[in-house]
Design an enzyme around this catalytic site. Structure first.
Site, short mmCIF file in Angstrom:
data_model
loop_
_atom_site.label_atom_id
_atom_site.label_comp_id
_atom_site.label_asym_id
_atom_site.label_seq_id
_atom_site.Cartn_x
_atom_site.Cartn_y
_atom_site.Cartn_z
N SER A 1 -0.75 -23.62 7.86
CA SER A 1 -1.71 -22.37 8.65
C SER A 1 -2.20 -22.95 9.88
O SER A 1 -2.90 -23.90 9.85
CB SER A 1 -2.82 -22.20 7.49
OG SER A 1 -3.79 -21.79 8.06
N HIS B 1 1.89 -19.53 8.75
CA HIS B 1 0.52 -18.66 7.98
C HIS B 1 -0.40 -18.51 9.20
O HIS B 1 -1.20 -19.38 9.77
CB HIS B 1 0.19 -19.32 6.92
CG HIS B 1 -0.64 -18.56 6.25
ND1 HIS B 1 -0.50 -17.97 5.13
CD2 HIS B 1 -2.30 -18.95 6.01
CE1 HIS B 1 -1.68 -17.29 4.71
NE2 HIS B 1 -2.57 -18.01 5.11
N ASP C 1 -4.13 -16.80 9.61
CA ASP C 1 -5.36 -16.21 8.91
C ASP C 1 -6.14 -15.42 9.85
O ASP C 1 -6.77 -15.89 10.77
CB ASP C 1 -6.10 -17.57 8.45
CG ASP C 1 -5.60 -18.31 7.23
OD1 ASP C 1 -5.32 -17.76 6.25
OD2 ASP C 1 -5.27 -19.42 7.46
N MET D 1 -9.56 -13.26 9.84
CA MET D 1 -10.84 -12.85 9.37
C MET D 1 -11.63 -12.04 10.35
O MET D 1 -11.44 -12.36 11.45
CB MET D 1 -11.44 -14.38 9.18
CG MET D 1 -10.52 -15.40 8.32
SD MET D 1 -11.67 -16.81 8.01
CE MET D 1 -10.13 -18.02 7.36
N HIS E 1 -2.21 -13.33 6.85
CA HIS E 1 -2.90 -13.06 5.66
C HIS E 1 -4.28 -12.51 6.29
O HIS E 1 -5.13 -13.07 7.02
CB HIS E 1 -3.42 -14.60 5.26
CG HIS E 1 -4.43 -14.50 4.16
ND1 HIS E 1 -5.16 -15.83 3.70
CD2 HIS E 1 -4.74 -13.47 3.40
CE1 HIS E 1 -5.83 -15.44 2.60
NE2 HIS E 1 -5.82 -14.39 2.44
N MET F 1 -7.80 -11.25 5.79
CA MET F 1 -9.28 -11.39 5.13
C MET F 1 -10.28 -10.37 6.12
O MET F 1 -11.10 -10.84 6.75
CB MET F 1 -9.58 -12.62 5.15
CG MET F 1 -8.80 -13.64 4.32
SD MET F 1 -8.81 -15.34 4.67
CE MET F 1 -7.49 -15.62 5.96
N MET G 1 -5.04 -17.28 -4.18
CA MET G 1 -6.01 -18.16 -3.38
C MET G 1 -6.70 -19.26 -4.38
O MET G 1 -7.13 -18.90 -5.56
CB MET G 1 -7.30 -17.30 -2.80
CG MET G 1 -6.85 -16.44 -1.84
SD MET G 1 -6.14 -17.02 -0.40
CE MET G 1 -7.39 -18.21 0.19
N ASP H 1 -2.72 -20.92 -1.60
CA ASP H 1 -3.31 -20.94 -0.16
C ASP H 1 -4.64 -21.36 -0.56
O ASP H 1 -5.51 -20.90 -1.35
CB ASP H 1 -3.26 -19.71 0.45
CG ASP H 1 -3.98 -19.94 1.79
OD1 ASP H 1 -4.34 -20.81 2.19
OD2 ASP H 1 -4.23 -18.76 2.34
C1 DX5 Z 1 -8.67 -20.04 3.90
C2 DX5 Z 1 -7.26 -19.72 4.48
C3 DX5 Z 1 -6.43 -20.67 4.33
C4 DX5 Z 1 -6.79 -22.01 5.00
C5 DX5 Z 1 -6.18 -23.02 4.39
O1 DX5 Z 1 -9.40 -18.89 3.94
O2 DX5 Z 1 -6.69 -18.33 3.88
O3 DX5 Z 1 -5.14 -20.43 4.78
O4 DX5 Z 1 -6.55 -22.09 6.24
O5 DX5 Z 1 -6.49 -24.33 4.93
P1 DX5 Z 1 -6.66 -25.65 3.96
O6 DX5 Z 1 -5.33 -25.84 3.66
O7 DX5 Z 1 -7.28 -26.62 4.92
O8 DX5 Z 1 -7.33 -25.26 2.70
ZN ZN Z 2 -4.61 -18.00 4.22
#
Ligand code: DX5
Ligand code: ZN
Length: 224
Positions: free
Chosen positions: A8, A33, A35, A37, A66, A68, A137, A175
């Site tokens: 990620s 990956h 992320d 947000m 992903h 969010m 998650m 994840d």
């Molecule tokens: C959390 C994200 C994850 C995050 C994982 O909200 O969806 O993908 O980047 O990071 P680690 O592996 O450090 O928990």
């Molecule tokens: Zn993620």
């Protein structure tokens, strides 16, 4: 037993993001990956389609985005155009899940569904035949570097058992808090794809990835 590793980039050094993406790809990452947000569905802001299109030319490995976000449908076309290969959306977001899955598929992208730690596996069941990925998650989404929630392990086992029983091809992804010590737990419980942010980035990317894969594949061989 092959386990896929999805670094990620949320934990990468953003002042040299391109280099870090290439490091992960050259180290044998199966997916990258990403992320996304929106500061509303989760209390943090990260990256949008512009970042994705900037790093897209650097590597051929699939981009796993992903989402969010509260309203995922508005982002399907922008991320598809930016070149992602799959888009995972939360069942908890404010949308008609079936319609979003169809929009993603129609955009030529693989759809995936995500469950927060508190959301029961049953919520995913009606959609599983139509998604390529189920992401469970193991932290509350919003930030990298949080502690792995071992209370979610039974849900990973439940999902694995269901997918096998129904002979579904949906890949099971996990994840949050996945590192050397927790990767074996989720691999043994039945995960196919391990996302890891702070377990891989920013330093010793190749060594971290190799070790993570080693311990995960060793544990996966113990599955009953
Ligand atoms: C959390 C994200 C994850 C995050 C994982 O909200 O969806 O993908 O980047 O990071 P680690 O592996 O450090 O928990
Ligand atoms: Zn993620």
């Amino acid at each position: 037993m092959r386990i896929k590793i999805a670094p990620s980039i949320l934990s990468a050094r953003f002042d040299r993001l391109g280099e870090q993406v290439k490091e992960a790809a050259e180290a044998g990452a199966d997916l990258l990956h990403i992320d996304v947000m929106d500061g509303h569905f989760v209390p943090n802001l990260t990256m949008g389609p512009t970042i994705v299109s900037s790093i897209r030319p650097l590597t051929k490995i699939p981009f796993d985005a992903h989402l969010m976000v509260t309203h995922p449908q508005q982002f399907v076309a922008p991320f598809a155009d930016a070149g992602v290969d799959d888009l995972t959306v939360h069942v908890e977001s404010d949308h008609d899940v079936r319609k979003t899955i169809r929009m993603i598929r129609d955009a030529g992208v693989k759809p995936g569904l995500v469950l927060n730690p508190a959301t029961p596996f049953d919520r995913a069941i009606p959609f599983l035949p139509d998604v390529d990925l189920l992401l469970v998650m193991t932290v509350q989404p919003g930030f990298a570097g949080q502690a792995f929630r071992s209370d979610v392990v039974p849900k990973i086992r439940e999902a694995r058992a269901y997918l096998d029983k129904e002979r579904l091809k949906t890949e099971l992804q996990v994840d949050g808090g996945i590192k050397i010590d927790t990767a074996p737990i989720v691999a043994e419980a039945g995960a196919d794809i391990l996302v890891s942010g702070s377990g891989i980035f920013p330093d010793h990317v190749a060594a971290n990835l190799k070790k993570l894969r080693e311990v995960a594949e060793k544990a996966a061989r113990l599955r009953t």
